[in-house]
Scaffold this active site. Structure first.
Site, PDB file in Angstrom:
ATOM      1  N   CYS A   2      17.066  55.820  -3.993  1.00 40.61           N
ATOM      2  CA  CYS A   2      18.317  56.566  -3.902  1.00 40.61           C
ATOM      3  C   CYS A   2      19.481  55.592  -4.074  1.00 40.61           C
ATOM      4  CB  CYS A   2      18.532  57.307  -2.588  1.00 40.61           C
ATOM      5  SG  CYS A   2      17.254  58.502  -2.214  1.00 40.61           S
ATOM      6  N   ARG A  27      17.549  53.579  -9.262  1.00 43.43           N
ATOM      7  CA  ARG A  27      16.985  53.702  -7.915  1.00 43.43           C
ATOM      8  C   ARG A  27      16.395  55.077  -7.634  1.00 43.43           C
ATOM      9  NH1 ARG A  27      19.089  49.564  -4.664  1.00 43.43           N
ATOM     10  NH2 ARG A  27      18.526  50.710  -2.801  1.00 43.43           N
ATOM     11  N   TRP A  74      15.982  59.969  -4.995  1.00 42.51           N
ATOM     12  CA  TRP A  74      14.539  59.897  -5.245  1.00 42.51           C
ATOM     13  C   TRP A  74      13.917  60.585  -4.037  1.00 42.51           C
ATOM     14  CZ3 TRP A  74      10.015  58.095  -3.068  1.00 42.51           C
ATOM     15  CH2 TRP A  74       8.926  57.940  -3.922  1.00 42.51           C
ATOM     16  N   ASN A 100      20.236  57.173   2.247  1.00 45.80           N
ATOM     17  CA  ASN A 100      19.064  56.574   1.617  1.00 45.80           C
ATOM     18  C   ASN A 100      18.166  56.101   2.760  1.00 45.80           C
ATOM     19  OD1 ASN A 100      17.246  55.080   0.124  1.00 45.80           O
ATOM     20  ND2 ASN A 100      18.670  53.429  -0.355  1.00 45.80           N
ATOM     21  N   GLY A 101      16.878  56.433   2.700  1.00 50.43           N
ATOM     22  CA  GLY A 101      15.981  56.022   3.777  1.00 50.43           C
ATOM     23  C   GLY A 101      15.280  57.235   4.367  1.00 50.43           C
ATOM     24  N   GLU A 486      -1.000  43.722 -15.688  1.00 48.26           N
ATOM     25  CA  GLU A 486       0.417  43.996 -15.934  1.00 48.26           C
ATOM     26  C   GLU A 486       0.598  44.799 -17.235  1.00 48.26           C
ATOM     27  OE1 GLU A 486       2.961  44.006 -14.245  1.00 48.26           O
ATOM     28  OE2 GLU A 486       4.638  43.904 -15.635  1.00 48.26           O
ATOM     29  N   LYS A 490       2.359  48.447 -17.366  1.00 47.70           N
ATOM     30  CA  LYS A 490       3.525  48.756 -18.206  1.00 47.70           C
ATOM     31  C   LYS A 490       3.274  50.027 -19.007  1.00 47.70           C
ATOM     32  CE  LYS A 490       6.036  46.972 -16.783  1.00 47.70           C
ATOM     33  NZ  LYS A 490       5.893  46.128 -15.665  1.00 47.70           N
ATOM     34  N   GLU A 493       3.268  53.148 -16.689  1.00 48.31           N
ATOM     35  CA  GLU A 493       4.585  53.453 -16.127  1.00 48.31           C
ATOM     36  C   GLU A 493       5.480  54.194 -17.105  1.00 48.31           C
ATOM     37  OE1 GLU A 493       6.171  50.045 -13.113  1.00 48.31           O
ATOM     38  OE2 GLU A 493       5.815  49.377 -15.153  1.00 48.31           O
ATOM     39  N   HIS A 509     -19.606  46.033 -15.395  1.00 48.99           N
ATOM     40  CA  HIS A 509     -20.000  46.692 -14.154  1.00 48.99           C
ATOM     41  C   HIS A 509     -19.352  48.070 -14.016  1.00 48.99           C
ATOM     42  CE1 HIS A 509     -22.036  43.083 -12.915  1.00 48.99           C
ATOM     43  NE2 HIS A 509     -20.941  42.390 -13.173  1.00 48.99           N
ATOM     44  N   LYS A 608      13.192  51.944  -9.174  1.00 51.09           N
ATOM     45  CA  LYS A 608      13.110  50.493  -9.289  1.00 51.09           C
ATOM     46  C   LYS A 608      13.077  49.805  -7.929  1.00 51.09           C
ATOM     47  CE  LYS A 608      14.307  46.798 -12.135  1.00 51.09           C
ATOM     48  NZ  LYS A 608      12.895  46.744 -12.542  1.00 51.09           N
TER      49      LYS A 608
HETATM   50  C1  G6P Z   1       8.678  49.456  -8.052  1.00 53.47           C
HETATM   51  C2  G6P Z   1       9.164  49.064  -9.420  1.00 53.47           C
HETATM   52  C3  G6P Z   1       8.290  47.956  -9.981  1.00 53.47           C
HETATM   53  C4  G6P Z   1       8.235  46.784  -9.020  1.00 53.47           C
HETATM   54  C5  G6P Z   1       7.805  47.219  -7.624  1.00 53.47           C
HETATM   55  C6  G6P Z   1       8.018  46.110  -6.615  1.00 53.47           C
HETATM   56  O1  G6P Z   1       7.454  50.088  -8.153  1.00 53.47           O
HETATM   57  O2  G6P Z   1       9.167  50.173 -10.291  1.00 53.47           O
HETATM   58  O3  G6P Z   1       8.809  47.528 -11.220  1.00 53.47           O
HETATM   59  O4  G6P Z   1       7.353  45.831  -9.513  1.00 53.47           O
HETATM   60  O5  G6P Z   1       8.585  48.327  -7.184  1.00 53.47           O
HETATM   61  O6  G6P Z   1       9.394  45.874  -6.502  1.00 53.47           O
HETATM   62  P1  G6P Z   1      10.065  44.512  -6.123  1.00 53.47           P
HETATM   63  O7  G6P Z   1      11.537  44.784  -6.260  1.00 53.47           O
HETATM   64  O8  G6P Z   1       9.660  44.226  -4.713  1.00 53.47           O
HETATM   65  O9  G6P Z   1       9.598  43.471  -7.065  1.00 53.47           O
END
Ligand code: G6P
Length: 613
Positions: A2, A27, A74, A100-101, A486, A490, A493, A509, A608
């Site tokens: 948020c 956010r 969010w 937010n929270g 990773e 990507k 996501e 396996h 994010k």
């Molecule tokens: C969210 C973001 C990711 C990030 C993760 C951890 O899921 O979308 O891109 O890697 O949080 O966030 P941080 O800010 O702790 O790296």
């Protein structure tokens, strides 16, 4: 999660708030709203959808007012719809709040307020706060600020919140616990926001609120900060180091692409002033004081979430290999609830781009309470994690706005490499020549990434071939296993294609059962200790007719003969292979997502900065 923004001053609030919301949209973006205070009215507009929807929604409406608050959501409690969108009103409609929270005890407070005839319109925990503040203000006959303070003493949970009231048009109240809030101190005007991005361009003077602090910002240019226990605190005004350019797309169609292309710079910035090839030396100022803790550590525990956790896995290989310290890499969310065995001989490295991830913060608190030394690797200056750690080193990747992390990942690995090298040198576990060789290669990496970026069109052509695939498998081994994870993350996501990352040898396996001619298998097969082994794994995929896309070192012939498609990256030392080999995978995901018409920078359901557990 948020985004929160507020303004009080002499200017029209609406344009400032909307611009701020756009910057904070990373956010959360399932609904948005704004509340504006004029001399006579409190106008609230809110709707489901992104900030652009809110802009359409307010068309032809009264958006005047020099005091206002705005929110991009969010959803946690209550589905994303018009009613659950913030701001929320108090019963009389006089008080508006954004939050937010999570208020954990909201149900019990709600029940009590309902018994006293309060009517709830939304399913949110936030609305409870609006009514509670009003209830206290009326019954105890106190100021708005005092009512907020008393209310916050009754709630359990996390909040970053801003409150305005029709009866108090000359002030806004902002409070924080667990959810970040930054105050911008201007000339007879104040800003408040979840991070500094909405403030950039208006003032460079900021105050980061601490947990359980609240601020009263007044139109006459004065402000007070107190704790919710009613202690006045002296604000520490810091200078903001962020420029507007960093917050714009700079000619790129998406932030994600811009950020992928920024990697040579962000890695250079992260290394600058911290190493010298000629001397040779590495010095991360932040951790030097804690070097002995590393040298005496029985083990290192790396805690992180998401992409940062993948960087942590690379850190495990680096620290074990170079500094010969045992490493465990933990998901912060698992670590914090597991009653982990941890003591004062452990060093914990917490990695976080945003510096705000709730699980990582909670894991830090837990480890700290057991006496461990906590070192942070964060990107956002002044965020909560760097404040909670004993020491640390910032990645200087600059603001990362695309929700899918790219440049933060490679900057995190750069920092982990430097850290491992600094400790290895102090410990004498790396030879002088290897130390110098790695520093030299680290310095070469930005130039090598530029070479990988030149392959963009080639990778785009591959994306065209595979954009309609329903599944992907990513394989790597040793240093490139985290890269496989990773790469798969990507793709998931931003393109919503199911993808799995796996250690190449583990494939037999389980995942091997999935392989047929319809299964694209991305293999990171760059030169290094496991190269021959990976070649064997590729043979196994080929024998099952898998469609192989291999990331290989320049000039490779062995894998080229086996793979259906290859992407070459420059030769590099195995320790640094993740930084180079992840770049083509970032580009591949990016192009596939664009071709599938997905919202690359704001993928569905994601945010994010994950400030809820
Ligand atoms: C969210 C973001 C990711 C990030 C993760 C951890 O899921 O979308 O891109 O890697 O949080 O966030 P941080 O800010 O702790 O790296």
């Amino acid at each position: 999660m948020c985004g929160i923004v507020g303004y009080i001053g002499e200017k029209d609030a609406y344009p400032i708030l909307i611009k701020g919301l756009h910057r904070l949209e990373y956010r959360g973006y399932d609904s948005a709203g704004v509340a504006l205070l004029t001399d006579h009215h409190l106008n609230v507009y809110k709707c489901k959808g992104k900030v652009s929807k809110l802009e359409e929604h307010v068309h032809n409406k009264d958006i005047s007012g020099t005091v206002g608050i705005a929110h991009t959501r969010w959803a946690t409690h209550g589905e994303p719809n018009d009613i659950n969108a913030h701001p929320h009103f108090s019963q009389s409609g006089k008080i508006a709040i954004i939050h937010n929270g999570i208020i954990e005890n909201y149900l019990s407070i709600k029940k009590e307020l309902k018994n006293r005839n309060y009517i709830f319109k939304s399913d949110t925990d936030t609305e409870v706060l609006a009514h509670l503040i009003e209830d206290i203000k009326n019954n105890e006959n106190v100021s708005l600020a005092e009512a907020v303070r008393i209310a916050l003493n009754q709630v359990i949970g996390a909040y970053g919140l801003v409150v305005i009231s029709k009866d108090d048009p000359d002030e806004i109240i902002a409070a924080r616990k667990g959810s970040p809030l930054v105050l911008g101190i201007g000339e007879k005007e104040f800003f408040v926001a979840s991070d500094a991005t909405p403030i950039v361009g208006y003032t460079k003077n900021v105050v980061y609120l601490a947990d359980e602090e609240f601020a009263v910002l007044r139109r006459d240019g004065t402000f007070t900060i107190k704790t919710i226990k009613d202690q006045i605190t002296t604000p520490y005004i810091e200078e903001l180091e962020m420029n507007l350019e960093a917050l714009e797309k700079g000619g790129f169609p998406h932030f994600m692409l811009k950020e992928i292309y920024e990697q040579p710079r962000s890695i250079r910035d992260s290394m600058r002033g911290r190493m010298s090839v000629n001397k040779p030396m590495v010095r991360l100022g932040g951790i030097t004081e804690y070097e002995n803790k590393f040298l005496n550590a029985q083990r290192i525990i790396i805690i992180a979430c998401g992409t940062s956790w993948h960087a942590g896995l690379v850190g495990e290989y680096l620290f074990e290999d170079l500094a010969r310290i045992p490493v465990e890499v933990e998901y912060a969310s698992e670590f914090r609830y597991r009653n982990p065995v941890i003591n004062e001989n452990d060093v914990v490295i917490a990695i976080s781009q945003s510096g705000e991830t709730a699980d990582t913060l909670a894991a830090i608190d837990l480890a700290k309470s057991k006496g461990a030394t906590i070192i942070g690797i964060c990107n956002v200056v002044g965020s909560s994690i760097p404040r909670a750690t004993h020491a640390g080193a910032y990645t200087h990747a600059g603001p990362e706005i695309g929700v899918a992390s790219t440049k933060a990942f490679t900057a995190q690995i750069t920092m982990l490499t430097l850290m491992a090298l600094q400790i290895a040198q102090a410990k004498g576990t790396v030879t002088k020549s290897k130390f110098q060789e790695l520093l030299q290669e680290l310095e070469n990496i930005p130039g090598k990434i530029e070479k990988v970026l030149e392959k963009n069109e080639e990778i785009k052509a591959l994306a065209e071939i595979f954009k309609d695939s329903r599944n992907f498998l990513y394989l790597g081994r040793g240093y490139t296993f985290p890269v496989a994870l990773e790469g798969a993350l990507k793709l998931k996501e931003i393109s919503y294609i199911h993808a799995e990352g796996y250690p190449a040898a583990e494939m037999k396996h389980g995942p091997i059962a999935l392989i047929d001619e319809n299964m694209p298998v991305v293999v990171i097969a760059t030169h290094g200790g496991s190269y021959e082994k990976v070649v064997s794994n590729i043979q196994e995929v080929k024998a099952r007719k898998g469609n192989i896309i291999a990331v290989v070192s320049e000039g490779d012939t062995q894998v080229r003969d086996l793979a259906n498609y290859v992407i070459e990256v420059p030769e590099t030392d195995e320790h640094l292979a993740p930084i180079l080999s992840v770049v083509p995978l970032q580009l591949l995901s990016y192009h596939i997502a664009v071709m599938r018409g997905c919202n690359v920078d704001q993928p569905r359901n994601l945010a994010k900065s994950v400030t809820v557990e």
